[in-house]
Design a protein around this motif. Sequence first.
Motif, PDB file in Angstrom:
ATOM      1  N   ALA A 107       0.835  -1.213   0.000  1.00  0.00           N
ATOM      2  CA  ALA A 107       0.000   0.000   0.000  1.00  0.00           C
ATOM      3  C   ALA A 107       0.864   1.256   0.000  1.00  0.00           C
ATOM      4  CB  ALA A 107      -0.925  -0.003   1.209  1.00  0.00           C
ATOM      5  N   LEU A 108       1.874   1.304   0.855  1.00  0.00           N
ATOM      6  CA  LEU A 108       2.717   2.499   0.938  1.00  0.00           C
ATOM      7  C   LEU A 108       3.482   2.724  -0.354  1.00  0.00           C
ATOM      8  CD1 LEU A 108       4.017   2.115   4.595  1.00  0.00           C
ATOM      9  CD2 LEU A 108       2.455   3.862   3.722  1.00  0.00           C
ATOM     10  N   GLU A 109       3.937   1.659  -0.980  1.00  0.00           N
ATOM     11  CA  GLU A 109       4.630   1.797  -2.259  1.00  0.00           C
ATOM     12  C   GLU A 109       3.698   2.380  -3.315  1.00  0.00           C
ATOM     13  OE1 GLU A 109       5.977  -2.155  -2.959  1.00  0.00           O
ATOM     14  OE2 GLU A 109       7.788  -1.944  -1.712  1.00  0.00           O
ATOM     15  N   LEU A 110       2.473   1.888  -3.350  1.00  0.00           N
ATOM     16  CA  LEU A 110       1.508   2.384  -4.334  1.00  0.00           C
ATOM     17  C   LEU A 110       1.059   3.807  -4.016  1.00  0.00           C
ATOM     18  CD1 LEU A 110      -0.619  -0.858  -4.826  1.00  0.00           C
ATOM     19  CD2 LEU A 110       0.654   0.348  -6.615  1.00  0.00           C
ATOM     20  N   TYR A 111       0.833   4.099  -2.755  1.00  0.00           N
ATOM     21  CA  TYR A 111       0.427   5.451  -2.373  1.00  0.00           C
ATOM     22  C   TYR A 111       1.481   6.471  -2.813  1.00  0.00           C
ATOM     23  CZ  TYR A 111      -2.970   3.262   0.850  1.00  0.00           C
ATOM     24  OH  TYR A 111      -3.993   2.530   1.403  1.00  0.00           O
ATOM     25  N   ASN A 112       2.746   6.115  -2.631  1.00  0.00           N
ATOM     26  CA  ASN A 112       3.815   7.037  -3.012  1.00  0.00           C
ATOM     27  C   ASN A 112       4.020   7.097  -4.519  1.00  0.00           C
ATOM     28  OD1 ASN A 112       5.353   8.365  -0.694  1.00  0.00           O
ATOM     29  ND2 ASN A 112       5.162   6.279   0.074  1.00  0.00           N
ATOM     30  N   HIS A 113       3.726   6.004  -5.200  1.00  0.00           N
ATOM     31  CA  HIS A 113       3.929   5.964  -6.654  1.00  0.00           C
ATOM     32  C   HIS A 113       2.749   6.564  -7.420  1.00  0.00           C
ATOM     33  CE1 HIS A 113       5.252   4.603 -10.568  1.00  0.00           C
ATOM     34  NE2 HIS A 113       4.117   3.940 -10.738  1.00  0.00           N
ATOM     35  N   LYS A 114       1.535   6.187  -7.037  1.00  0.00           N
ATOM     36  CA  LYS A 114       0.338   6.609  -7.775  1.00  0.00           C
ATOM     37  C   LYS A 114      -0.432   7.734  -7.088  1.00  0.00           C
ATOM     38  CE  LYS A 114      -2.415   3.856  -9.736  1.00  0.00           C
ATOM     39  NZ  LYS A 114      -3.474   2.859 -10.012  1.00  0.00           N
ATOM     40  N   GLY A 115      -0.228   7.873  -5.801  1.00  0.00           N
ATOM     41  CA  GLY A 115      -1.042   8.787  -5.013  1.00  0.00           C
ATOM     42  C   GLY A 115      -2.071   7.998  -4.226  1.00  0.00           C
ATOM     43  N   PHE A 116      -2.416   8.499  -3.045  1.00  0.00           N
ATOM     44  CA  PHE A 116      -3.349   7.786  -2.176  1.00  0.00           C
ATOM     45  C   PHE A 116      -4.715   7.622  -2.838  1.00  0.00           C
ATOM     46  CE2 PHE A 116      -6.749   7.986   1.008  1.00  0.00           C
ATOM     47  CZ  PHE A 116      -6.449   6.866   1.770  1.00  0.00           C
ATOM     48  N   ASP A 117      -5.265   8.704  -3.373  1.00  0.00           N
ATOM     49  CA  ASP A 117      -6.617   8.662  -3.934  1.00  0.00           C
ATOM     50  C   ASP A 117      -6.709   7.751  -5.150  1.00  0.00           C
ATOM     51  OD1 ASP A 117      -7.659  10.400  -2.028  1.00  0.00           O
ATOM     52  OD2 ASP A 117      -7.133  12.182  -3.185  1.00  0.00           O
ATOM     53  N   ALA A 118      -5.639   7.656  -5.926  1.00  0.00           N
ATOM     54  CA  ALA A 118      -5.678   6.875  -7.168  1.00  0.00           C
ATOM     55  C   ALA A 118      -5.446   5.386  -6.943  1.00  0.00           C
ATOM     56  CB  ALA A 118      -4.630   7.409  -8.150  1.00  0.00           C
ATOM     57  N   THR A 119      -5.037   5.000  -5.762  1.00  0.00           N
ATOM     58  CA  THR A 119      -4.746   3.597  -5.470  1.00  0.00           C
ATOM     59  C   THR A 119      -6.005   2.882  -4.984  1.00  0.00           C
ATOM     60  OG1 THR A 119      -2.463   4.112  -4.864  1.00  0.00           O
ATOM     61  CG2 THR A 119      -3.357   2.036  -4.060  1.00  0.00           C
ATOM     62  N   THR A 120      -6.230   1.684  -5.496  1.00  0.00           N
ATOM     63  CA  THR A 120      -7.392   0.895  -5.085  1.00  0.00           C
ATOM     64  C   THR A 120      -6.956  -0.256  -4.184  1.00  0.00           C
ATOM     65  OG1 THR A 120      -7.273  -0.652  -6.954  1.00  0.00           O
ATOM     66  CG2 THR A 120      -8.503   1.411  -7.299  1.00  0.00           C
ATOM     67  N   VAL A 121      -7.916  -0.763  -3.427  1.00  0.00           N
ATOM     68  CA  VAL A 121      -7.645  -1.921  -2.572  1.00  0.00           C
ATOM     69  C   VAL A 121      -7.252  -3.121  -3.421  1.00  0.00           C
ATOM     70  CG1 VAL A 121      -8.729  -3.605  -1.022  1.00  0.00           C
ATOM     71  CG2 VAL A 121      -9.109  -1.158  -0.677  1.00  0.00           C
ATOM     72  N   ALA A 122      -7.886  -3.280  -4.578  1.00  0.00           N
ATOM     73  CA  ALA A 122      -7.553  -4.397  -5.462  1.00  0.00           C
ATOM     74  C   ALA A 122      -6.085  -4.336  -5.876  1.00  0.00           C
ATOM     75  CB  ALA A 122      -8.456  -4.370  -6.695  1.00  0.00           C
ATOM     76  N   GLU A 123      -5.593  -3.140  -6.183  1.00  0.00           N
ATOM     77  CA  GLU A 123      -4.194  -3.000  -6.583  1.00  0.00           C
ATOM     78  C   GLU A 123      -3.251  -3.330  -5.428  1.00  0.00           C
ATOM     79  OE1 GLU A 123      -4.439   0.531  -9.965  1.00  0.00           O
ATOM     80  OE2 GLU A 123      -4.572   1.064  -7.840  1.00  0.00           O
TER      81      GLU A 123
END
Length: 206
Positions: A16-32
Amino acid sequence: MSRWKPDARGRLEKAALELYNHKGFDATTVAEIATRAGLTERTFFRHFADKREVLFPGDSPLAALLADATAAAPVPLPPLAVLAHALAEAAPVFEERANLVRQRQAVIAANPELQERELAKLAALASTLAHALRERGLEATTAALAAEIGIATFKVAFDRWINAPERHTLAQHIRETLDAAGRLTAPDEHAAAPDDVGSTCQERGA
């Protein structure tokens, strides 16, 4: 895909933290998040109510740790010294997860809504400290003021540690910052006394 793989919660948090930093918190989904961790969405929701809880876990031990450390501080200590003790006792919670903590702060810094949530969390910790100080016999207003000073100085110390981790441990930053807070009301040895200022002005022809 097994949901019983070891350390599922840790892997989900890391993903989650990797995705939040890469894509942004709002753009990241639970599925991802689940896919990146090699787990299922169902497994994610076994550990977290939503993706915000990755950043603000409901089962954080921090409040209880601060309350216990405040209660256990030696009786003769003044309030700010008690808080220095309690906050330093809590420092390992952050230092043991330094990389994840820094990733988390980067995500929060990029999102105003998350910043508001962080401020609310700090306010709750201040209330915890104020209650613990009252339990030690401190008067309510003094306890509340000391707790707010403690949390404010912790925030400064935490930011210094995040930005310069190689300089000092978090516990050292906490003690240094609280020492600095304690000196705010002390006389400035380098400040000129009123008579000295007048003399200096006369010498300069003021």
